[in-house]
Design an enzyme around this catalytic site. Structure first.
Site, PDB file in Angstrom:
ATOM      1  N   CYS A  21       0.828  -1.209   0.000  1.00 48.50           N
ATOM      2  CA  CYS A  21       0.000   0.000   0.000  1.00 48.50           C
ATOM      3  C   CYS A  21       0.866   1.264   0.000  1.00 48.50           C
ATOM      4  O   CYS A  21       2.027   1.211   0.385  1.00 48.50           O
ATOM      5  CB  CYS A  21      -0.935   0.003   1.206  1.00 48.50           C
ATOM      6  SG  CYS A  21      -0.115   0.368   2.782  1.00 48.50           S
ATOM      7  N   ASP A 348      -4.695  -4.361  66.130  1.00 49.90           N
ATOM      8  CA  ASP A 348      -5.392  -5.643  66.220  1.00 49.90           C
ATOM      9  C   ASP A 348      -6.893  -5.447  66.169  1.00 49.90           C
ATOM     10  O   ASP A 348      -7.396  -4.341  66.357  1.00 49.90           O
ATOM     11  CB  ASP A 348      -5.030  -6.346  67.532  1.00 49.90           C
ATOM     12  CG  ASP A 348      -3.587  -6.831  67.544  1.00 49.90           C
ATOM     13  OD1 ASP A 348      -3.048  -7.018  68.642  1.00 49.90           O
ATOM     14  OD2 ASP A 348      -3.016  -7.007  66.449  1.00 49.90           O
TER      15      ASP A 348
END
Lengths: 531, 143
Positions: A21, A348
């Site tokens: 192309c 915790d």
């Protein structure tokens, strides 16, 4: 500005007649002018053919494809037959004459390029741009500028290589050379053409730090097996495939092409490459936004809430978690795929976080919405706070990725203060605990606590208790405020952890002590900025 | 020779602490400890146990009958303390070497013998092989 000159004519003719192309032809002629590639396909084709027809006597620059009237007028109109007198060796195909080619081109539909397989043809057209934009618009992302990335099938590299060998051979006749690196890269040319079109269609400026990515993956099933011969020619370039993925990755193919000798390549692959029947197909068009970061500080008022979801063997042991309670609403507002929660240390399940709270940052992955005003962030903060009494957040704000580093450095370097409710076996009087207030910079040696030993390496940590303040309650209870170095295990300092934290409250008081309650009073990090 | 039974402290995280059981002869009145030796054979000293990393590589692997230490008392008796569970030896208590008294004064806390980490797959069966406090007392009462 580089454009086509007299010496390019043989190349142009050769490539055009073998099914390449116009834009690929420009690439192989090393034309670096971006604007040229953006010209409509038909115009480029027409101009190339005209270029071939014209016979310039001068050797200097021919104006090609420039819409500049004076230049065109000075071109001499010559229709001259150019007979096919090029001799090629057995490996190359016979080139048909340019006249035949012309007629063929005019009457039939656009042939799929034998080098780019349609990428620089069909996939540069407005229709494709519209298709991509439709996908982007329907995905409904907020973004300021974008990056376009494209993934090409590996066989394109093979065809490119074949075309290069073809052109190189032709140029040798003119005593010219062509390095593979001089050829304009297919991906680059494609982006030159596509990016401005996308930019306009999406009404978005080109510049700006682009975090939003539009990516297109192309495939060409028809020629998928074209790379396979490389595996026999250069076996060490191809590693065994994982997870059923093809062993013929782009990188592996390119590596093999660098290694393979010209003669070996030509034995296995047609040169020029054959014309395919079909165009490439788009496997996928994907959108991805860069992550955004939201920071703040959280308070925790529950003694029954883990930081992260607590799930054992697929079963959730405790309801919810700090990160879920905060992230839930952010995920919904930012419309993100997922999140990553991190904080400056953690506490915790049974420990409360009071005072100014603990700094945290959430990374929201692939968000659809990214623009939020300070007001909207305040509103978000309120929504989170209204939804739960277990946690509260403050100073909620958007931050950069770099900010995460600051928060993590706080985790390791900054002090924390705590309040502990302590029990003793033997009775205590006020005088028995008063001396604790005078102890400064108490050095501890803490072996990895038994309660975390299954998931942490065994080590001895030296930590410092900077100050303490005791508050007598009764013969078996007192409260202790402590200011400690980051990373100090408070519970173990109180009960001694089987004597593996020394000294400990028990050893200091000459009793057995245990901790009944623990609260974090402050995390002494001055980030994120308070609002 | 009386049967040795060991208390085990098993937290939900699988770590086991080996301690002397209540009924162990060494914890009865009148016994004085003269020495504690972690060198259990010519080639093996529990003191040389070295672990590294999260997975505790390099740990001495213990089976139920692996000796942990030998304790001598002033009346000439020598007691071998066995692991009683399978797992990696994480650490032995060196505090009892410098202060043998805590072994008798605080056998269940500061006077522990060793810390063992069973294999993840075996942790459940290890727990099941232990006696609860109640079951232990029943066994004792039957003697």
């Amino acid at each position: 500005m580089s454009s086509l000159t007299e010496k390019d004519k043989p190349i142009v003719q050769l490539l055009l007649s073998t099914g390449t192309c116009p834009r690929c032809i420009l690439r192989f002629c090393c034309v670096g002018t971006q604007t040229l590639y953006r010209h409509p396909y038909k115009d480029l084709m027409k101009d190339l053919k005209e270029f071939l027809k014209n016979n310039e006597e001068k050797e200097d620059t021919v104006c090609f494809g420039v819409v500049d009237p004076p230049c065109k007028r000075t071109r001499l109109e010559h229709t001259e037959e150019r007979p096919d007198d090029l001799n090629h060796n057995g490996a190359l195909q016979q080139i048909p004459s340019i006249n035949d080619e012309n007629t063929a081109m005019e009457t039939s539909a656009v042939k799929v390029c034998n080098v780019c397989l349609g990428i620089l043809q069909e996939f540069c057209e407005a229709d494709f741009v519209k298709k991509v934009c439709q996908k982007v618009n329907s995905a409904d992302y907020q973004f300021t500028s974008f990056v376009f990335s494209v993934s090409l099938p590996p066989q394109l590299s093979v065809r490119e290589h074949a075309a290069w060998l073809l052109v190189k051979q032709e140029m040798r006749k003119l005593d010219l050379s062509l390095a593979k690196d001089d050829i304009v890269q297919l991906k680059e040319a494609y982006k030159w053409i596509i990016h401005p079109q996308l930019s306009e269609e999406l009404s978005v400026p080109k510049k700006g730090a682009a975090l939003f990515e539009v990516s297109v993956v192309f495939a060409h099933p028809e020629t998928e097996e074209e790379c396979h011969f490389l595996a026999t020619a250069c076996p060490d370039c191809f590693k065994p495939a994982k997870n059923k993925q093809s062993v013929f990755t782009r990188m592996a193919v390119i590596k093999a092409l660098e290694k393979i000798k010209e003669e070996d390549f030509l034995k296995h692959f047609p040169c020029p490459p054959s014309s395919p029947k079909n165009l490439c197909v788009t496997l996928e068009i994907q959108c991805n936004n860069g992550a955004v970061f939201v920071a703040g500080r959280y308070n925790k008022y529950s003694r029954n809430l883990p930081q992260t979801p607590w799930i054992i063997d697929g079963e959730r042991k405790l309801e919810s978690s700090v990160e879920e309670l905060i992230s839930e609403h952010l995920m919904a507002e930012f419309k993100a795929d997922s999140f990553n929660f991190s904080s400056s240390g953690r506490e915790d399940v049974d420990v409360r976080t009071l005072g100014n709270g603990r700094p945290f940052a959430i990374e929201l992955v692939n968000p659809r919405r990214i623009h939020f005003t300070a007001e909207e962030m305040k509103g978000l903060q309120q929504t989170i706070n209204n939804s739960s009494d277990k946690i509260q957040v403050r100073d909620l704000q958007l931050v950069t990725r770099e900010a995460i580093g600051r928060m993590k450095e706080g985790e390791e370097e900054k002090t924390k203060t705590y309040s502990a409710l302590i029990w003793t076996d033997k009775a205590i009087q006020k005088e028995d605990i008063a001396f604790l207030d005078d102890i400064k910079e108490l050095k501890l040696d803490q072996k990895t606590p038994l309660r975390v030993l299954h998931r942490r390496p065994l080590a001895i940590r030296c930590r410092i208790i900077h100050t303490m303040k005791s508050e007598y309650i009764d013969e078996h209870h007192f409260r202790l405020q402590l200011k400690t170095q980051a990373g100090t295990y408070i519970k173990e300092f109180v009960h001694g952890d089987f004597g593996r934290t020394k000294p400990n409250i028990g050893s200091l008081l000459n009793r057995t002590a245990d901790i009944l309650e623990l609260d974090v009073e402050s995390v002494d990090v001055d980030w994120p900025p308070s609002l | 020779f009386s049967l040795l039974q060991h208390n085990n402290h098993v937290s939900c995280c699988r770590i086991c602490v080996i301690t002397l059981a209540e009924a162990h002869p060494l914890l009865q009145n009148g016994k004085t400890i003269t020495s504690i030796n972690y060198q259990i054979s010519a080639n093996c000293s529990r003191l040389q146990n070295k672990v590294s990393g999260k997975s505790k590589r390099g740990a001495q692997f213990l089976t139920e009958l692996a000796p942990l230490c030998r304790i001598s008392s002033s009346d000439g008796e020598e007691y071998t303390i066995y692991s009683c569970i399978r797992g990696r030896l994480i650490e032995v208590n060196e505090n009892i070497l410098s202060n043998p008294a805590i072994l008798q004064e605080k056998p269940s806390t500061e006077g522990y013998i060793a810390v063992v980490l069973p294999k993840f797959e075996e942790s459940k069966s290890v727990t099941q092989g232990l006696l609860t406090q109640k079951e232990y007392e029943e066994v004792l009462s039957k003697r």
